[in-house]
Design a protein around this motif. Structure first.
Motif, short mmCIF file in Angstrom:
data_model
loop_
_atom_site.label_atom_id
_atom_site.label_comp_id
_atom_site.label_asym_id
_atom_site.label_seq_id
_atom_site.Cartn_x
_atom_site.Cartn_y
_atom_site.Cartn_z
N GLY A 227 0.82 -1.21 0.00
CA GLY A 227 0.00 0.00 0.00
C GLY A 227 0.85 1.25 0.00
O GLY A 227 0.61 2.19 -0.76
N ASN A 386 -9.62 8.14 2.44
CA ASN A 386 -9.61 6.72 2.75
C ASN A 386 -10.20 5.89 1.61
O ASN A 386 -9.62 4.90 1.17
N ASN A 390 -7.92 3.52 -0.81
CA ASN A 390 -8.08 2.08 -0.57
C ASN A 390 -8.87 1.36 -1.64
O ASN A 390 -8.71 0.14 -1.81
N TYR A 391 -9.72 2.08 -2.35
CA TYR A 391 -10.55 1.40 -3.35
C TYR A 391 -10.31 1.95 -4.76
O TYR A 391 -9.98 1.19 -5.67
N THR A 444 -4.91 -6.99 -1.26
CA THR A 444 -4.99 -5.70 -0.56
C THR A 444 -6.42 -5.17 -0.55
O THR A 444 -6.92 -4.70 0.48
N SER A 448 -8.92 -4.65 2.67
CA SER A 448 -9.54 -3.34 2.96
C SER A 448 -11.05 -3.47 3.12
O SER A 448 -11.65 -2.87 4.01
#
Length: 493
Positions: A227, A386, A390-391, A444, A448
């Motif tokens: 990440g 976030n 993360n996405y 990953t 998440s």
């Protein structure tokens, strides 16, 4: 009529701009904490594995696509395969959102730079930041009013973005990078030298680098390493593809990817040494362990460090000015790269003039950014950042490796970069792009999602997370698909 495509004045100009994009706020306030919380010195093992199996291969991929297909991210991916033009627009929409809240953080840095001269945050930096400066509301759904000092700072940042990008690649971005990046490095070196000579600095550095080898067995540590590398190198944001499209036909792409990755990596370690030396000094002066003062992100920059500067006498004033100047320079090089990635895509798609696009984009960007100057600005930043990181960005990287690995054929990019590079990459690159990177990014992503559904992020209500998190992701995808349906205004394809 479409302008002829600009070029960098030199390879060094391109590298400085690319490194400037990669070196951002996360290098200074995120990386040191990630190392500390994931095994200290032992974290270097998964970290370097991540650089060689994801960071550099994906940089080569993005540099190679941009250089071969000579276009912004949407145009380049459209030339790879028309069906995937939307995949080029999604990171551009995400970058536009990032740019709006990034301008708010840089606005804070401007304000704290002025406060550093007389330590204007007072004795209680925590209360000052949340109550006196941000005037933080009770939740993301309570916007309250405009915080004028923040709005004025945002306006200044957008003017700087406009001024640099308006002048173009060679006269604007390249020239600014040649000034800002060396200055940034010099300032960080001064901070590190002063930091390691403070009483108690060795306590912080021992805490940072003492290896906890048990941590390497934890899958979450490996996910954190991937990440960090992924987010740190500006991969999946549309920047690197756009920047490489301005390179002359014969440029060493492979070597450029290695140099960008290692320069970024070096700056991260330099920042970590400076940050933990200063935190060690703070812990020693207060008679507590480093564990009690260590933090990351906004808390480190705007609460913990001002506390340290307060107790350091004149050196506190000097280091405060240097530190917040450092944040500003690191942020501006990154925000300029975001402006360029977005405006280049619009120029390519609609055949408009650069100066008109940059001017309108910066005006609209400033107007949207005003929402982050409200009393709920910090909450909105926290949730959006976030979800996009993360996405949004992870999925873009995953899909890019899928498109090149399974749709186009990785040999197309590898043969292109090898033909113009001194250092040749072997079949290992194909294996990484086809199998290893997609697998790791999928893991990953799953991790998440599991964490998200187990514990809603940041303790926010589901309504807030839906409105400012999931909706932002959906908005990016829907807009990307809709824009990709529109025809190109020039003979691009």
């Amino acid at each position: 009529m479409q302008e002829s495509r600009e070029q960098w004045g030199s390879k060094m100009g391109f590298l400085l701009a690319a490194i400037g994009s990669a070196v951002g706020l996360g290098n200074i306030w995120r990386f040191p904490y990630v190392v500390y919380s994931n095994g200290g010195g032992a974290f270097l093992i998964p970290y370097f594995c991540a650089i060689f199996t994801a960071g550099i291969p994906l940089l080569i991929l993005e540099y190679g696509i941009g250089h071969k297909f000579k276009g912004s991210t949407p145009l380049s991916l459209s030339r790879v395969n028309k069906k995937f033009e939307w995949l080029g627009w999604w990171p551009i929409i995400s970058s536009a959102i990032i740019l709006c809240y990034y301008s708010m953080i840089l606005s804070w840095s401007v304000k704290y730079l002025t406060l550093s001269f007389n330590k204007g945050w007072g004795q209680d930096s925590d209360t000052f930041f949340y109550n006196d400066f941000l005037k933080l509301s009770e939740s993301p759904l309570h916007f309250g009013g405009i915080v004028w000092p923040i709005l004025m700072g945002i306006a200044l940042i957008w003017i700087i973005n406009w001024f640099i990008c308006y002048k173009g690649i060679k006269a604007g971005i390249e020239k600014a990078s040649k000034i800002l990046l060396p200055c940034l490095l010099i300032i960080m070196i001064i901070i590190v030298i002063r930091g390691v000579t403070l009483k108690g600095a060795e306590v912080g550095l021992n805490t940072l680098f003492t290896p906890n080898l048990e941590k390497i067995k934890d899958p979450q540590v490996w996910i954190s390493a991937y990440g960090q590398v992924f987010f740190s190198l500006s991969i999946g944001t549309g920047i690197m593809m756009t920047y490489s499209s301005y390179l002359p036909p014969k440029t060493d792409i492979n070597n450029s990817a290695f140099m960008t990755a290692f320069a970024n990596c070096g700056f991260e370690f330099l920042s970590a040494i400076g940050v933990f030396a200063i935190l060690g000094a703070m812990a020693t002066s207060q008679g507590v362990s480093v564990d009690e003062v260590v933090t990351s992100g906004i808390g480190l920059a705007f609460i913990a460090f001002p506390k340290v500067f307060t107790i350091m006498g004149v050196w506190g004033n000097i280091l405060g000015v240097l530190f917040f100047t450092c944040l500003m320079f690191a942020g501006i090089t990154s925000s300029v790269s975001l402006v360029e990635a977005i405006s280049a895509s619009i120029i390519d798609k609609f055949g408009l003039k650069r100066k008109k696009v940059v001017t309108i984009m910066c005006l609209v960007g400033f107007l949207i950014s005003t929402v982050f100057a409200t009393n709920a600005g910090l909450y909105l930043l926290d949730i959006m950042d976030n979800f996009i990181n993360n996405y949004g960005i992870v999925v873009v990287g995953l899909l890019e490796s899928f498109v090149i690995g399974w749709v186009l054929n990785p040999n197309v990019i590898r043969d292109h970069t090898n033909a113009i590079s001194y250092f040749k990459i072997g079949k290992w690159w194909n294996i990484i792009i086809k199998y290893i990177t997609p697998t790791l990014l999928t893991l990953t992503l799953i991790q998440s999602l599991i964490t998200e559904f187990k514990t809603p992020y940041g303790g926010y209500t589901l309504t807030s997370l839906f409105l400012f998190g999931w909706s932002v992701i959906a908005f990016g995808i829907i807009c990307a698909v809709l824009i990709s349906k529109k025809p190109w205004k020039k003979e691009a394809l």
